[in-house]
Design a protein around this motif. Structure first.
Motif, PDB file in Angstrom:
ATOM      1  N   ALA A  40      16.677  15.322  11.085  1.00 29.33           N
ATOM      2  CA  ALA A  40      17.443  15.899  10.953  1.00 29.33           C
ATOM      3  C   ALA A  40      17.891  14.642  10.515  1.00 29.33           C
ATOM      4  O   ALA A  40      19.152  13.418   9.493  1.00 29.33           O
ATOM      5  N   ASN A  41      17.877  13.487  11.789  1.00 23.78           N
ATOM      6  CA  ASN A  41      18.426  12.480  11.989  1.00 23.78           C
ATOM      7  C   ASN A  41      17.305  10.867  11.688  1.00 23.78           C
ATOM      8  O   ASN A  41      16.562  10.930  12.417  1.00 23.78           O
ATOM      9  N   GLN A  42      17.233  10.023  10.482  1.00 26.00           N
ATOM     10  CA  GLN A  42      16.264   9.081  10.467  1.00 26.00           C
ATOM     11  C   GLN A  42      16.894   7.882  11.454  1.00 26.00           C
ATOM     12  O   GLN A  42      15.377   7.485  11.780  1.00 26.00           O
ATOM     13  N   LYS A  43      17.913   7.428  11.451  1.00 29.54           N
ATOM     14  CA  LYS A  43      17.678   6.546  13.139  1.00 29.54           C
ATOM     15  C   LYS A  43      17.455   6.946  14.294  1.00 29.54           C
ATOM     16  O   LYS A  43      16.168   6.671  15.641  1.00 29.54           O
ATOM     17  N   VAL A  44      17.969   8.142  14.495  1.00 24.47           N
ATOM     18  CA  VAL A  44      17.049   9.484  15.778  1.00 24.47           C
ATOM     19  C   VAL A  44      15.182   9.342  16.167  1.00 24.47           C
ATOM     20  O   VAL A  44      14.768   8.463  16.726  1.00 24.47           O
TER      21      VAL A  44
ATOM     22  N   TYR B 144      13.220   7.198  18.625  1.00 24.03           N
ATOM     23  CA  TYR B 144      12.080   7.654  19.409  1.00 24.03           C
ATOM     24  C   TYR B 144      10.529   7.369  18.447  1.00 24.03           C
ATOM     25  O   TYR B 144       9.485   7.162  20.051  1.00 24.03           O
ATOM     26  N   LEU B 145       9.960   6.960  17.714  1.00 19.44           N
ATOM     27  CA  LEU B 145       8.851   6.330  17.462  1.00 19.44           C
ATOM     28  C   LEU B 145       8.927   4.894  17.773  1.00 19.44           C
ATOM     29  O   LEU B 145       7.898   4.505  18.523  1.00 19.44           O
TER      30      LEU B 145
ATOM     31  N   GLN C 106       6.772   1.490  21.818  1.00 18.22           N
ATOM     32  CA  GLN C 106       6.647   0.930  23.613  1.00 18.22           C
ATOM     33  C   GLN C 106       5.551   0.997  24.563  1.00 18.22           C
ATOM     34  O   GLN C 106       4.922   0.745  25.121  1.00 18.22           O
ATOM     35  N   ALA C 107       5.548   2.651  24.731  1.00 18.52           N
ATOM     36  CA  ALA C 107       4.714   3.141  25.755  1.00 18.52           C
ATOM     37  C   ALA C 107       3.944   3.565  25.498  1.00 18.52           C
ATOM     38  O   ALA C 107       2.701   3.004  26.554  1.00 18.52           O
ATOM     39  N   ALA C 108       3.397   3.576  24.158  1.00 15.03           N
ATOM     40  CA  ALA C 108       1.462   3.141  23.828  1.00 15.03           C
ATOM     41  C   ALA C 108       1.110   1.919  24.144  1.00 15.03           C
ATOM     42  O   ALA C 108       0.426   1.565  24.810  1.00 15.03           O
ATOM     43  N   LEU C 109       1.681   1.177  23.450  1.00 13.34           N
ATOM     44  CA  LEU C 109       1.571  -0.011  23.657  1.00 13.34           C
ATOM     45  C   LEU C 109       1.390  -0.770  24.980  1.00 13.34           C
ATOM     46  O   LEU C 109       0.231  -1.411  25.583  1.00 13.34           O
TER      47      LEU C 109
ATOM     48  N   GLY D 212       2.403  11.615  18.944  1.00 13.76           N
ATOM     49  CA  GLY D 212       1.410  10.685  19.606  1.00 13.76           C
ATOM     50  C   GLY D 212       1.036   9.712  19.347  1.00 13.76           C
ATOM     51  O   GLY D 212       1.403   9.696  17.647  1.00 13.76           O
ATOM     52  N   VAL D 213       0.030   8.707  19.454  1.00 12.72           N
ATOM     53  CA  VAL D 213       0.157   7.292  18.276  1.00 12.72           C
ATOM     54  C   VAL D 213      -1.629   6.816  18.303  1.00 12.72           C
ATOM     55  O   VAL D 213      -1.871   7.067  19.293  1.00 12.72           O
ATOM     56  N   GLN D 214      -1.751   6.727  17.464  1.00 12.67           N
ATOM     57  CA  GLN D 214      -3.680   6.964  16.848  1.00 12.67           C
ATOM     58  C   GLN D 214      -3.210   4.932  16.816  1.00 12.67           C
ATOM     59  O   GLN D 214      -3.192   4.936  15.269  1.00 12.67           O
ATOM     60  N   GLY D 215      -4.198   4.105  17.798  1.00 16.38           N
ATOM     61  CA  GLY D 215      -3.709   2.619  17.528  1.00 16.38           C
ATOM     62  C   GLY D 215      -4.359   2.573  16.721  1.00 16.38           C
ATOM     63  O   GLY D 215      -4.009   0.986  15.812  1.00 16.38           O
ATOM     64  N   MET D 216      -5.407   2.883  16.067  1.00 16.96           N
ATOM     65  CA  MET D 216      -6.817   2.589  14.786  1.00 16.96           C
ATOM     66  C   MET D 216      -5.251   2.221  14.093  1.00 16.96           C
ATOM     67  O   MET D 216      -5.766   1.509  12.969  1.00 16.96           O
ATOM     68  N   ASN D 217      -5.461   3.740  13.749  1.00 16.84           N
ATOM     69  CA  ASN D 217      -4.636   4.182  12.045  1.00 16.84           C
ATOM     70  C   ASN D 217      -3.204   3.282  12.378  1.00 16.84           C
ATOM     71  O   ASN D 217      -2.861   2.412  11.322  1.00 16.84           O
TER      72      ASN D 217
END
Length: 504
Positions: free
Chosen positions: A142-146, A150-151, A156-159, A344-349
């Protein structure tokens, strides 16, 4: 600019030169698989150890998985290497799936087929995959900023986790992927291979053809993404939506209740901007019901995610009509389909696409077209990427010429890899054919009943330039009442809705 181009050329040259004598190791074991029809296929299941980043002499080694399905042809052609889409998707699982293995049987009458996983993908390869332990916020659609916040937090957690694993993300580029193909070719002692690429696999295939073209006998590119096509043009999506609206206007099952699909869309978008819809979907983590609010941003995100899929396009008028009537069941299905992408984050992608990037001229065009696009909120969000990634540079993205025997295939309803991209690539190819399949979306090109026979003819070095393929004209599901003979999983009785009723 000349200085940057020179540095880019030197970087690519250094990467390829340092890879001439790789210290990879190859392991292979024999295995058999059974197709849907009961056909037993003999195969070799293997892995290849390669440097994670060939430009770094202290790089960790990673494993690249592959399965070589053995041909039943005693005089088979050079092996065919299959390059899956994505980036970030594996394909070795297809050998274990009887349905997908059945699809490869016609190819095995021509040659061996090598199912090659992209680096960082495949069973047991979790090195660059991060899964968040928390559910997404209710306003993420609903909110682009949210969504952006979040992403950014998840990234940062993934990195941080990748740093603990000592992952070198600079190695997750299309050039490194291309070098993996050549390392495998060398390890298996083949002078040449043929390529079959789909979507991102065509981007990877073109990179291999550009830098290792002497080792390619034939190439089949399905849904073509050229080396400067990674970032999409907003005008393509607008044209696709307008095309869908025109097709819907001509369909008597739709045009009475929805004479103008774009007017309907505009009305819904305005309403969702003022008041998002409150839904409940099942959490991909726990299966429990959780709230999700859908605004104009969320609807645009859903439409752009599936606007190239001809299996979803027929239900779009019913989706928008039902929202206008206050019925959100179909919308809920699409949200459930897409919410898992945000866990999730697929680091390769995440690394590979921005590394391929876009030329400065293309970026300027994208920026200009985004301003007036009805999907500008989503397009702006898609272009915002602070993920660390090397830039492969203008030399990588520049067009190239080739005399490799090449078959390109596109679909007229594919806005993800539209036919004009294939023609741009083909301009420099002196020995090529382009088959455009009417009414095929991105996922329907290879699924055409005559597509595989056409490709195998081509691989047998037969002329396919006069072959034409088409699906029947697109039919839309009626916007209300029974879908009749047409169907879509969003309106099937066996779809498992969340038990809690959606809030108004």
């Amino acid at each position: 600019m000349k200085h940057l181009l020179l540095l880019s050329c030197l970087w690519i040259t250094t990467l390829l030169a340092n890879a001439q004598n790789p210290s990879e190791s190859l392991t292979i074991e024999n295995k058999s698989f059974k197709s849907k029809s009961g056909t037993v296929v003999e195969a070799q299941v293997g892995s290849l150890m390669v440097p994670e980043n060939r430009a770094n002499p202290d790089s960790e080694n990673i494993s690249i998985h592959f399965i070589q399905l053995k041909s039943i042809n005693p005089t088979s052609q050079v092996p065919l290497v299959y390059l899956e889409g994505g980036p970030g998707q594996s394909c070795t699982w297809q050998a274990d799936d009887p349905f997908y293995l059945e699809r490869w049987l016609p190819f095995l009458k021509v040659s061996d087929v090598i199912l090659l996983d992209q680096r960082g993908t495949g069973a047991g390869t979790q090195r660059v995959l991060y899964i968040t332990p928390k559910d997404v916020p209710a306003d993420i659609f609903a909110n682009q900023k949210v969504r952006e916040e979040y992403l950014a937090t998840m990234s940062q957690a993934a990195l941080a986790e990748f740093e603990q694993r000592k992952v070198d993300l600079r190695g997750y580029t299309t050039l490194e992927n291309a070098q993996d193909i050549d390392n495998l070719r060398q390890a298996l002692s083949y002078e040449q291979v043929s390529l079959l690429g789909f979507s991102y696999g065509t981007h990877l295939g073109l990179a291999y053809m550009k830098y290792f073209g002497q080792h390619v006998k034939n190439a089949v590119l399905i849904g073509v993404e050229g080396l400067n096509h990674t970032f999409k043009l907003p005008s393509t999506f607008v044209a696709q939506f307008q095309k869908i609206a025109l097709l819907a206007q001509a369909d008597p099952k739709v045009n009475k209740e929805v004479p103008d699909l774009i007017d309907l869309y505009d009305r819904i978008i305005k309403r969702l901007e003022e008041k998002p819809v409150k839904l409940k979907v099942a959490s991909p983590l726990t299966g429990e019901s959780m709230p999700i609010n859908i605004g104009s941003f969320g609807l645009n995100l859903i439409l752009l995610s599936d606007i190239s899929d001809a299996s979803d396009i027929p239900v779009f008028p019913r989706l928008l009509f039902s929202i206008d009537q206050g019925d959100y069941d179909i919308l809920q299905w699409f949200v459930q389909k897409r919410v898992g992408d945000l866990y999730g984050v697929q680091g390769m992608n995440a690394t590979m696409d921005p590394a391929s990037g876009a030329s400065s001229d293309r970026l300027k065009r994208i920026e200009k077209e985004t301003v007036d696009s009805p999907f500008r909120d989503v397009l702006s969000a898609m272009m915002q990427n602070d993920w660390p990634s090397p830039d492969l540079g203008e030399e990588f993205r520049a067009p190239f010429s080739s005399n490799i025997r090449t078959l390109l295939m596109s679909g007229t309803l594919d806005s993800n890899t539209p036919p004009y991209q294939a023609e741009e690539v083909r301009w420099g190819f002196s020995n090529s054919s382009h088959i455009i399949i009417d009414f095929a979306g991105h996922e329907q090109i290879l699924a055409h009943p005559q597509a595989i026979s056409t490709i195998t003819q081509f691989l047998r070095e037969e002329d396919v330039s006069d072959i034409t393929l088409s699906y029947p004209a697109l039919e839309f599901i009626p916007v209300k009442g029974s879908p009749g003979e047409l169907s879509h999983p969003s309106i099937q009785n066996d779809y498992q809705h969340v038990t809690e009723k959606n809030e108004d």
